[in-house]
Scaffold this active site. Structure first.
Site, PDB file in Angstrom:
ATOM      1  N   ASP A  40       6.258  25.258  40.955  1.00 39.48           N
ATOM      2  CA  ASP A  40       5.216  25.492  41.937  1.00 39.48           C
ATOM      3  C   ASP A  40       4.009  24.656  41.512  1.00 39.48           C
ATOM      4  O   ASP A  40       3.984  24.098  40.405  1.00 39.48           O
ATOM      5  CB  ASP A  40       4.884  26.992  41.954  1.00 39.48           C
ATOM      6  CG  ASP A  40       3.660  27.311  42.789  1.00 39.48           C
ATOM      7  OD1 ASP A  40       3.592  26.846  43.937  1.00 39.48           O
ATOM      8  OD2 ASP A  40       2.770  28.015  42.279  1.00 39.48           O
ATOM      9  N   ASP A  88       0.051  25.323  42.792  1.00 34.82           N
ATOM     10  CA  ASP A  88      -1.176  26.101  42.627  1.00 34.82           C
ATOM     11  C   ASP A  88      -0.982  27.260  41.661  1.00 34.82           C
ATOM     12  O   ASP A  88      -0.046  28.050  41.784  1.00 34.82           O
ATOM     13  CB  ASP A  88      -1.627  26.663  43.978  1.00 34.82           C
ATOM     14  CG  ASP A  88      -2.141  25.580  44.906  1.00 34.82           C
ATOM     15  OD1 ASP A  88      -2.852  24.672  44.434  1.00 34.82           O
ATOM     16  OD2 ASP A  88      -1.836  25.632  46.112  1.00 34.82           O
ATOM     17  N   ASP A 104       3.390  25.137  48.615  1.00 36.08           N
ATOM     18  CA  ASP A 104       2.821  25.365  49.935  1.00 36.08           C
ATOM     19  C   ASP A 104       1.430  24.748  50.051  1.00 36.08           C
ATOM     20  O   ASP A 104       0.665  25.100  50.946  1.00 36.08           O
ATOM     21  CB  ASP A 104       2.761  26.874  50.231  1.00 36.08           C
ATOM     22  CG  ASP A 104       2.638  27.173  51.713  1.00 36.08           C
ATOM     23  OD1 ASP A 104       2.760  26.222  52.517  1.00 36.08           O
ATOM     24  OD2 ASP A 104       2.414  28.343  52.076  1.00 36.08           O
TER      25      ASP A 104
END
Length: 282
Positions: A46, A48, A138
């Site tokens: 991922d 963030d 995302d």
């Protein structure tokens, strides 16, 4: 949380006329180089609060007038539609004179999480056949590319899957959703489990054999969903005491055996390095 958790993450075929955004996202978010088929392991990251120690969408608000967003804009957020909300935030910033250079400068100043640069250096120093390295986020292409290039780790990643974002002729950063899906657990624009499962399946077919192990390093609730697809030989690395870790712990307590992967919480990227050193030596 039974089989429905896994079935909910199927990505349906796009209706006629809607295939272009998904294809564009895949092209924009991926490296063009062919990946060698000899990799032993695949590791997903991922971005963030996993690679960087902040949320890039929150940091970009520093560029707004007075370093905050007006209430009317914040009130437009709807659960599950954060991507659409960020599109409005980026439009607001552009209307108030925020430039590409301003946004890049903010991204480049975000600190890495503790030990993450050590983890990246470890991965870069490993023999070429050890790790296929993939980023699933995302955030968006501009934020991620800006940070990785500033810190010199863009070439470490074989693939990056994220929301495409480009500057239009007016200088506004325009972000689009990555794809559509039927997963009730995830935001409308991205189910990371769908991405991880589809990618591992495609690469396994291309390679003609599975990976020895799959690793997933994350922190958030949307990182729990892809970790559900991992098998008993795979390892989930949740950031300690963050939502992904809490969801895994709750699942173990409520439904023993439902979450199959080995769980290795981390507070520093060096914790991940320690476990990977043992595994590559096996």
């Amino acid at each position: 949380m039974g089989d429905s958790i896994f079935n909910c993450c199927y990505v349906p075929p796009q209706p006629p006329g809607e295939e272009e955004p998904l294809r564009r996202a895949d092209i924009m978010a991926s490296s063009s180089a062919r990946i060698p088929s000899d990799k032993r392991f695949i590791i997903f990251f991922d971005f963030d609060e996993t690679i960087v120690d902040e949320t890039s969408d929150d940091m970009v608000v520093q560029a707004a007038p007075g370093h905050h967003l007006p209430g009317w804009l914040k009130d437009t957020y709807q659960p599950g539609r954060y991507n659409e909300y960020m599109q409005r935030v980026l439009a607001y910033l552009a209307e108030h004179g925020v430039t590409e250079s301003d946004l890049r400068s903010i991204m480049e100043k975000i600190p890495a999480t503790p030990g993450m640069l050590t983890l990246f250096q470890f991965l870069r120093a490993r023999p070429s056949q050890d790790f296929e390295i993939v980023l699933v986020s995302d955030a968006n292409t501009f934020f991620i590319e800006s940070w990785l290039r500033r810190f010199g780790f863009r070439q470490l990643f074989h693939r990056i899957f994220t929301n495409p974002a480009t500057f239009n002729k007016d200088g506004r950063l325009v972000m689009r959703p990555f794809h559509s899906h039927d997963c009730l657990r995830c935001p409308d624009n991205m189910c990371k489990q769908a991405i991880v499962r589809d990618y591992v399946a495609r690469r396994t077919q291309e390679r003609g054999r599975p990976y020895q192990r799959v690793f997933y390093v994350g922190d958030g609730a949307n990182d729990f969903c892809p970790a559900l697809s991992l098998g008993p030989r795979d390892i989930a690395f949740p950031r300690r005491d963050f939502p992904m870790h809490r969801l895994i712990t709750e699942t173990h307590e409520a439904m023993p055996g439902e979450f199959k992967a080995v769980t290795v919480p981390w507070a520093s990227g060096e914790d991940v390095v320690k476990r990977l050193r043992k595994l590559v030596a096996e």
